[in-house]
Scaffold this motif. Structure first.
Motif, PDB file in Angstrom:
ATOM      1  N   GLU A   1      46.181  39.203  37.186  1.00 33.04           N
ATOM      2  CA  GLU A   1      45.019  38.885  36.352  1.00 33.04           C
ATOM      3  C   GLU A   1      43.855  38.393  37.209  1.00 33.04           C
ATOM      4  O   GLU A   1      42.692  38.714  36.938  1.00 33.04           O
ATOM      5  CB  GLU A   1      45.418  37.862  35.291  1.00 33.04           C
ATOM      6  N   ASN A   2      44.160  37.622  38.243  1.00 31.97           N
ATOM      7  CA  ASN A   2      43.109  37.189  39.168  1.00 31.97           C
ATOM      8  C   ASN A   2      42.546  38.381  39.937  1.00 31.97           C
ATOM      9  O   ASN A   2      41.342  38.448  40.210  1.00 31.97           O
ATOM     10  CB  ASN A   2      43.659  36.136  40.138  1.00 31.97           C
ATOM     11  N   MET A   3      43.420  39.317  40.266  1.00 25.40           N
ATOM     12  CA  MET A   3      42.979  40.543  40.942  1.00 25.40           C
ATOM     13  C   MET A   3      42.034  41.334  40.038  1.00 25.40           C
ATOM     14  O   MET A   3      40.971  41.794  40.480  1.00 25.40           O
ATOM     15  CB  MET A   3      44.183  41.401  41.317  1.00 25.40           C
ATOM     16  N   TYR A   4      42.415  41.498  38.773  1.00 28.69           N
ATOM     17  CA  TYR A   4      41.545  42.203  37.827  1.00 28.69           C
ATOM     18  C   TYR A   4      40.177  41.514  37.750  1.00 28.69           C
ATOM     19  O   TYR A   4      39.138  42.178  37.704  1.00 28.69           O
ATOM     20  CB  TYR A   4      42.171  42.229  36.427  1.00 28.69           C
ATOM     21  N   TYR A   5      40.178  40.192  37.724  1.00 21.29           N
ATOM     22  CA  TYR A   5      38.933  39.445  37.588  1.00 21.29           C
ATOM     23  C   TYR A   5      37.989  39.709  38.760  1.00 21.29           C
ATOM     24  O   TYR A   5      36.797  39.995  38.558  1.00 21.29           O
ATOM     25  CB  TYR A   5      39.208  37.943  37.469  1.00 21.29           C
ATOM     26  N   VAL A   6      38.494  39.618  39.982  1.00 16.79           N
ATOM     27  CA  VAL A   6      37.611  39.809  41.139  1.00 16.79           C
ATOM     28  C   VAL A   6      37.163  41.275  41.257  1.00 16.79           C
ATOM     29  O   VAL A   6      36.021  41.542  41.655  1.00 16.79           O
ATOM     30  CB  VAL A   6      38.267  39.335  42.460  1.00 16.79           C
ATOM     31  N   LEU A   7      38.034  42.212  40.892  1.00 18.83           N
ATOM     32  CA  LEU A   7      37.658  43.618  40.960  1.00 18.83           C
ATOM     33  C   LEU A   7      36.579  43.949  39.924  1.00 18.83           C
ATOM     34  O   LEU A   7      35.609  44.643  40.233  1.00 18.83           O
ATOM     35  CB  LEU A   7      38.879  44.514  40.753  1.00 18.83           C
ATOM     36  N   LEU A   8      36.749  43.458  38.710  1.00 20.92           N
ATOM     37  CA  LEU A   8      35.772  43.736  37.658  1.00 20.92           C
ATOM     38  C   LEU A   8      34.416  43.096  37.966  1.00 20.92           C
ATOM     39  O   LEU A   8      33.372  43.620  37.590  1.00 20.92           O
ATOM     40  CB  LEU A   8      36.291  43.239  36.308  1.00 20.92           C
ATOM     41  N   ASN A   9      34.436  41.962  38.670  1.00 24.11           N
ATOM     42  CA  ASN A   9      33.201  41.280  39.017  1.00 24.11           C
ATOM     43  C   ASN A   9      32.672  41.678  40.396  1.00 24.11           C
ATOM     44  O   ASN A   9      31.667  41.132  40.856  1.00 24.11           O
ATOM     45  CB  ASN A   9      33.406  39.766  38.967  1.00 24.11           C
ATOM     46  N   LYS A  10      33.390  42.624  41.031  1.00 25.15           N
ATOM     47  CA  LYS A  10      33.001  43.129  42.357  1.00 25.15           C
ATOM     48  C   LYS A  10      32.832  41.996  43.366  1.00 25.15           C
ATOM     49  O   LYS A  10      31.850  41.932  44.113  1.00 25.15           O
ATOM     50  CB  LYS A  10      31.709  43.952  42.248  1.00 25.15           C
ATOM     51  N   ILE A  11      33.824  41.115  43.381  1.00 28.78           N
ATOM     52  CA  ILE A  11      33.824  39.984  44.303  1.00 28.78           C
ATOM     53  C   ILE A  11      34.617  40.355  45.546  1.00 28.78           C
ATOM     54  O   ILE A  11      35.776  40.785  45.453  1.00 28.78           O
ATOM     55  CB  ILE A  11      34.462  38.734  43.643  1.00 28.78           C
ATOM     56  N   GLU A  12      34.022  40.199  46.701  1.00 30.37           N
ATOM     57  CA  GLU A  12      34.714  40.479  47.958  1.00 30.37           C
ATOM     58  C   GLU A  12      35.807  39.434  48.182  1.00 30.37           C
ATOM     59  O   GLU A  12      35.605  38.249  47.906  1.00 30.37           O
ATOM     60  CB  GLU A  12      33.724  40.428  49.124  1.00 30.37           C
ATOM     61  N   PHE A  13      36.960  39.875  48.665  1.00 29.87           N
ATOM     62  CA  PHE A  13      38.034  38.934  48.984  1.00 29.87           C
ATOM     63  C   PHE A  13      38.879  39.501  50.111  1.00 29.87           C
ATOM     64  O   PHE A  13      38.840  40.700  50.397  1.00 29.87           O
ATOM     65  CB  PHE A  13      38.899  38.638  47.757  1.00 29.87           C
TER      66      PHE A  13
END
Length: 300
Positions: free
Chosen positions: A206-218
């Motif tokens: 779910e955290n992965m989905y969040y950063v991907l949908l928000n286009k957050i670099e990690f």
């Protein structure tokens, strides 16, 4: 499959909730989960100064982003642990995010500021790198928060982390750890800052989905020192159970917090002292961090 909330086409399925979401509704669900956890557990309020510990990984980056967007008074802290290119890449990710979003960031470097080398210390002390790393991080989290007037420290520990920790503590019957495990570690000394885990009901996916949908670099890679860690084994075992019975991790953790934790109490009342060297809280005359520093000075 249709989104359970708006009935549009779903793009994300959460088996443990028997639900599916479109991108917009998933982000609504995610934010609500975080806000609910904060409010239900009285973690902090809008006027609290929150130190968010970030590593560059998906979990802490998601936490930093959602708290900033929800208007909380947050400052991020990154610790460069001197683990070669891994630490350099993770610091770059964190600094880029702070600059892009105009967010405050504190950076500490254990080699440059304290002369500490995790690999050398672990070999000298015959302790795992994770153990040495944990000692250093816990000390610096608290020291920076205390020295700078923060009222709470927030970390990106997720449901997978917490369930794996619980399994390990039960397998080893760590009663004192079981007594303290939870989404909030309250302040028990004026120099010990309250610690909270707002993502404890959200999974790694779910955290992965969040950063991907928000286009957050990690940073996608795991710490090279984590290879072979027991926590990874516990996560793998729980993942097998989750695959066969969705919701297992959540039932395991929440069931313990609601029904099991009350049965575990500290066997002894631990006397908290102030370190004779640095003045921060410890259970011995000198804290673990100061002892590490002395060892580091002898091995060079």
């Amino acid at each position: 499959m249709k989104c359970i909330r708006c009935k549009k086409k779903a793009v994300i399925t959460l088996k443990r909730h028997n639900a599916a979401f479109c991108a917009e509704c998933f982000l609504h669900y995610y934010r609500n989960q975080v806000l609910k956890n904060i409010q239900k557990n009285k973690m902090f309020k809008k006027d609290d100064r929150v130190l968010v510990v970030v590593s560059g990984g998906k979990d802490s980056m998601a936490l930093w982003d959602v708290l900033a967007k929800e208007g909380y008074n947050v400052v991020a802290m990154y610790i460069n642990l001197g683990i070669g290119e891994y630490s350099n890449r993770s610091q770059e990710v964190v600094e880029n995010f702070a600059k892009k979003n105009n967010l405050p960031l504190i950076v500490k470097n254990i080699k440059e500021e304290f002369g500490l080398d995790i690999y050398k210390l672990s070999k000298t002390l015959k302790r795992s790198p994770c153990s040495v790393c944990g000692t250093i991080k816990r000390y610096l989290f608290n020291k920076v928060a205390y020295d700078n007037g923060f009222s709470v420290i927030a970390t990106g520990h997720n449901l997978d982390d917490e369930a794996a920790t619980l399994l390990g503590n039960i397998l080893n019957w760590g009663e004192s750890y079981l007594a303290r495990q939870g989404p909030v570690l309250p302040q028990t000394h004026p120099k010990l800052i309250k610690k909270v885990k707002p993502l404890y009901t959200l999974t790694e996916k779910e955290n992965m989905y969040y950063v991907l949908l928000n286009k957050i670099e990690f940073l996608h890679e795991e710490c090279p020192y984590s290879v072979g860690a027991r926590s990874i084994l516990y996560k793998e075992l729980l993942n097998e159970l989750e695959e066969k019975s969705p919701g297992t991790k959540q039932r395991f953790l929440i069931g313990f917090l609601e029904k099991g934790k009350k049965h575990f109490k500290e066997v002894e009342n631990i006397e908290l002292k102030e370190c004779k060297t640095c003045g921060h809280v410890t259970t011995t005359e000198e804290c673990s961090f100061c002892r590490l520093t002395k060892v580091s000075n002898t091995v060079g």
